[in-house]
Enzyme design. Structure first.
Site, short mmCIF file in Angstrom:
data_model
loop_
_atom_site.label_atom_id
_atom_site.label_comp_id
_atom_site.label_asym_id
_atom_site.label_seq_id
_atom_site.Cartn_x
_atom_site.Cartn_y
_atom_site.Cartn_z
CE LYS A 246 15.27 -3.47 0.06
NZ LYS A 246 15.66 -2.47 -0.92
N GLY B 299 12.13 6.65 -5.00
CA GLY B 299 11.00 5.74 -5.21
C GLY B 299 9.68 6.31 -4.70
NE ARG B 300 11.33 8.53 1.09
CZ ARG B 300 12.55 8.01 0.99
NH1 ARG B 300 12.74 6.87 0.37
NH2 ARG B 300 13.60 8.66 1.50
CD GLU C 222 10.21 -7.54 -1.44
OE1 GLU C 222 11.15 -7.19 -2.19
OE2 GLU C 222 10.19 -7.31 -0.21
CE LYS D 230 15.95 5.58 -8.10
NZ LYS D 230 16.00 6.54 -6.99
CG HIS E 145 -18.61 3.81 13.51
ND1 HIS E 145 -19.68 3.90 14.36
CD2 HIS E 145 -18.80 4.74 12.55
CE1 HIS E 145 -20.51 4.83 13.91
NE2 HIS E 145 -19.99 5.35 12.81
CD GLU F 129 11.37 3.87 1.82
OE1 GLU F 129 11.25 2.65 2.05
OE2 GLU F 129 11.26 4.36 0.68
O1 F6P Z 1 11.94 -0.48 0.40
C1 F6P Z 1 12.99 0.22 -0.14
C2 F6P Z 1 12.78 0.67 -1.54
O2 F6P Z 1 14.02 0.96 -2.05
C3 F6P Z 1 11.84 1.85 -1.66
O3 F6P Z 1 12.45 3.06 -1.40
C4 F6P Z 1 11.39 1.70 -3.06
O4 F6P Z 1 10.28 2.48 -3.32
C5 F6P Z 1 11.13 0.21 -3.11
O5 F6P Z 1 12.17 -0.35 -2.34
C6 F6P Z 1 11.10 -0.39 -4.48
O6 F6P Z 1 12.29 -0.25 -5.16
P1 F6P Z 1 12.40 -0.51 -6.72
O7 F6P Z 1 11.51 0.47 -7.41
O8 F6P Z 1 13.84 -0.33 -7.07
O9 F6P Z 1 11.93 -1.92 -7.00
#
Ligand code: F6P
Length: 542
Positions: A507, A270-271, A214, A208, A387, A356
Site C-alpha cells: 500500500k 475486517g475479515r 480502492e 472500517k 473437471h 490474512e
Molecule cells: O487488506 C487489508 C485490509 O485492512 C483488510 O483487513 C480489510 O478487510 C480491508 O483492508 C478493507 O479495509 P477497510 O474496511 O478499512 O476499507
C-alpha cells in the site's frame, strides 16, 4: 498459564514420532480394521454432520492432537477472547466478533463496558433502514424507490457481503438488484453501474477505516456518476449514499450525513465483520428477520465452540486436522469444495479469513517461527472442480486435504440434479480415500502399459460436512465454524491471527508510485532497475 514453545510441548514430540508410524498407513487398512470407524470419527452438532473418518488418523492421533490443544492453552485463549482480553497483541485490541451475534440480553465487556446493547442498537437502526428501503418508503432524490444497491468496499468490507449475498440469494428480494464493487480497476465500477438508473440506485460505502485507497477511489467515482445523472444536485447524496464505518469524521468529510452512517468498532476485524453493519447489503437483500436468523446460527456455533469438550468440538477438531497435515505431512494447502452453487464465493471468502489471519511468520512475542503456519485455502464449487483440478488431488504428487460441504436438501429441486450432485460428493471422498490398485485396474482388462496411468493411490484425506439445508442460520454456523477453526490453529502456532501488517508495504509503495505515473514532468525514479523500467514503459504508453 505459560505455554512452551511449540516444539517443546510434549505433544508435539509425541506427534512427530507418531507421524512416522502414520505416514505409511493406508486409509483402506484403517477402515478394514475397524467397522465402527465412521461412527467414532463423526460429530453431529449444531446442525452439522461432520464426518472426519476419512482422515489419516487413529485414536492415538486424535488423543495427541487434543493434548496439543490443551498444552497450547486453547481453553484459556478461548476464554480470553470471549472475555474481551486484548488478544490481538500487535494492534493492542480485543477480538470480539462473537459480540456481534450475542443475544440482546447477553453481557460482553470491552474495557468494562457492555457492548451488546451497542451492537443491537446498530442492528435495530439497520433493520429500520432496510425495511424502509425494501418497502419503498425510503425514496431517491427524485422520488423514485430504490431498486439497485451497490456495495463499495474491499477485503472484509466486500468478500463477506458478496459471499453472503450469493449464498442467500434464494432468500433475497428479487425485485431489487445487488452489485459489489471492490477493485480499483475502473472496469469493476463501470460494469457494475453501466445499466443502472442513478435515480433508483443506493450506494453503501463500506470501509472500517474509510481511508482505503480502492474504496475511496470507487466512492468518489460513484459520487461523480450519481451527480452526473442527477443534474449535479449535491442534496441527492443524502438519499443515495450511506456509509458503514468506524470512522465518523472521514464519513462526514466525504459528504455523507453521519445520520446515515452505520457504525462498528475497532474490536471487529475486517475479515470478521460480515455480521456487523458491514452486512447492511446482506440485510437489504434478505431482510432483517433472515439476517437475525443468520446471527443466530453464528451464535450457536460460538456457544458450541466455547462450551463443548474439545473431543466433540467442531472448530477444534477441524483446526487440529488442518494443523496435522500442515505441520506433520507438509501439506501446503487445503481445498474447500462446496457442492452447492450458492456457495460459489465461499472459498474466496475463506481465503481472506484463513490466510490474512494465519499467514504469519513470527509468534505473538515477535519471535520467528520454526514451523509452518497458515496453509493456503482454495477451492471451487463441485462438480466444476472435478473437471478441472481434481486430477491433481487424485493423482498428483502433493497431499491436499479437502473439505467437502454438502446439503441434504436442495433449494432448487430440479429433476434428479440433487441426487447426482450428492452422489458425486460421496464418490469423490471414496475415490480419494481408497483409490484403485494396479490389480483392480488389470482385472478390468487394462493393458499392462496403461496400468500405471490408471492407478489411484488413494489415502488422500477429506472431511465431509453434511448439513440439512442452506439457510441464513446454516450459513452463520458454517462461517463461525471456519472462524474458530482458524483461531484454534493460530493459538497452537502462537501467532496473532487478528492483525494484517503484511498488506501494508505494498500500500505504501503504491502511494509513492501513483504520482510518478501521473506527473506531467519526467519524475526522478529511485527504485530498482526493474521497477524504474516498468514505470517508464507505462508512462510512455499511457
Ligand atoms: O487488506 C487489508 C485490509 O485492512 C483488510 O483487513 C480489510 O478487510 C480491508 O483492508 C478493507 O479495509 P477497510 O474496511 O478499512 O476499507
Amino acid at each position: 498459564m505459560s505455554v512452551l514453545h511449540l516444539r517443546q510441548r510434549p505433544a508435539w514430540g509425541l506427534l512427530a514420532a507418531h507421524y512416522q508410524k502414520m505416514k505409511g498407513l493406508h486409509l483402506k487398512q484403517l477402515f478394514g480394521e475397524d467397522a465402527k470407524r465412521a461412527e467414532r470419527f463423526t460429530v453431529d452438532a449444531v446442525g452439522i454432520f461432520f464426518d472426519y473418518s476419512k482422515n489419516r488418523i487413529t485414536d492415538e492421533t486424535m488423543k495427541l492432537l487434543l493434548q496439543l490443544a490443551q498444552e497450547s492453552g486453547l481453553r484459556e485463549q478461548i476464554d480470553a477472547m470471549f472475555r474481551g482480553d486484548k488478544i490481538n497483541v500487535s494492534e493492542e485490541r480485543s477480538v470480539l466478533h462473537v459480540a456481534l451475534r450475542a443475544p440482546r440480553d447477553a453481557t460482553i465487556l470491552h474495557d468494562g463496558h457492555n457492548v451488546v446493547p451497542d451492537v443491537h442498537a446498530v442492528l435495530d437502526k439497520m433493520a429500520d433502514f432496510a425495511n424502509r428501503v425494501r418497502s419503498g418508503a425510503w425514496k431517491g432524490h427524485t422520488g423514485k424507490r430504490i431498486r439497485n444497491v451497490v456495495n463499495i468496499g474491499i477485503g472484509g468490507s466486500d468478500l463477506g457481503p458478496v459471499m453472503a449475498y450469493e449464498a442467500l440469494r434464494h432468500y433475497s428480494e428479487r425485485s431489487m438488484s445487488f452489485r459489489f464493487v471492490s477493485n480499483v480497476d475502473g472496469t469493476d465500477f463501470a460494469e457494475a453501474v453501466h445499466d443502472l438508473d442513478p435515480e433508483e440506485t443506493l450506494f453503501i460505502i463500506s470501509s472500517k477505516t474509510f481511508t482505503t485507497l480502492e474504496t475511496m477511489t470507487n466512492a468518489h467515482s460513484a459520487r461523480d456518476w450519481l451527480l452526473a445523472g442527477l443534474k449535479g444536485e449535491q442534496s441527492a447524496i443524502a438519499k443515495h449514499f450511506v456509509a458503514v464505518s468506524t470512522n465518523a469524521s472521514e464519513v462526514a468529510k466525504f459528504g455523507i450525513d453521519t445520520a446515515n452512517m452505520f457504525g462498528f468498532w475497532d474490536w471487529v476485524g475486517g475479515r470478521y465483520s460480515m455480521d456487523s453493519a458491514i452486512g447492511l447489503s446482506t440485510m437489504l437483500a434478505i431482510g432483517p428477520d433472515n439476517f437475525r436468523a443468520m446471527l443466530g446460527g453464528f451464535h450457536e456455533m460460538d456457544e458450541h465452540f466455547r462450551t463443548t469438550p474439545f473431543e466433540r468440538n467442531l472448530p477444534v477438531l477441524m483446526g487440529l486436522l488442518a494443523l496435522w497435515y500442515n505441520d506433520f505431512f507438509g501439506a501446503q494447502t487445503v481445498a474447500v469444495l462446496p457442492y452447492e452453487q450458492y456457495l460459489k464465493r465461499f472459498p474466496a471468502y475463506l481465503q481472506q479469513l484463513t490466510m490474512e489471519s494465519n499467514g504469519k511468520h513470527v509468534t505473538t512475542a515477535g519471535v520467528p517461527v520454526d514451523y509452518d503456519t497458515g496453509p493456503i485455502y482454495w477451492g471451487e464449487p463441485g462438480t466444476n472442480g472435478q473437471h478441472s483440478f481434481y486430477q491433481l488431488i487424485h493423482q498428483g504428487t502433493r497431499l491436499i486435504p479437502c473439505d467437502f460441504i454438502a446439503f441434504i436438501q436442495t433449494l432448487n429441486p430440479v429433476g434428479r440434479h440433487h441426487d447426482m450432485l450428492i452422489a458425486n460428493v460421496f464418490a469423490q471422498t471414496e475415490a480419494l480415500a481408497f483409490g484403485k490398485t494396479a490389480e483392480e485396474v488389470k482385472a478390468e482388462g487394462t493393458p499392462d502399459w496403461l496400468v500405471p496411468h490408471r492407478v489411484f493411490e488413494g489415502n488422500r484425506p477429506s472431511n465431509t460436512l453434511l448439513l440439512d439445508r442452506l439457510t441464513p442460520a446454516t450459513l452463520g454456523r458454517l462461517v463461525a465454524l471456519y472462524e474458530h477453526s482458524v483461531f484454534t490453529q493460530g493459538v497452537i502456532w502462537q501467532i496473532d491471527s487478528f492483525d494484517q501488517w503484511g498488506v501494508e508495504l505494498g500500500k505504501v509503495l503504491a502511494q509513492r508510485i501513483i504520482p510518478q505515473l501521473e506527473s506531467g514532468t519526467e519524475p526522478k525514479l529511485e527504485h530498482d532497475s526493474s521497477t524504474n523500467a516498468l514505470i517508464r514503459r507505462y508512462r510512455k504508453g499511457r
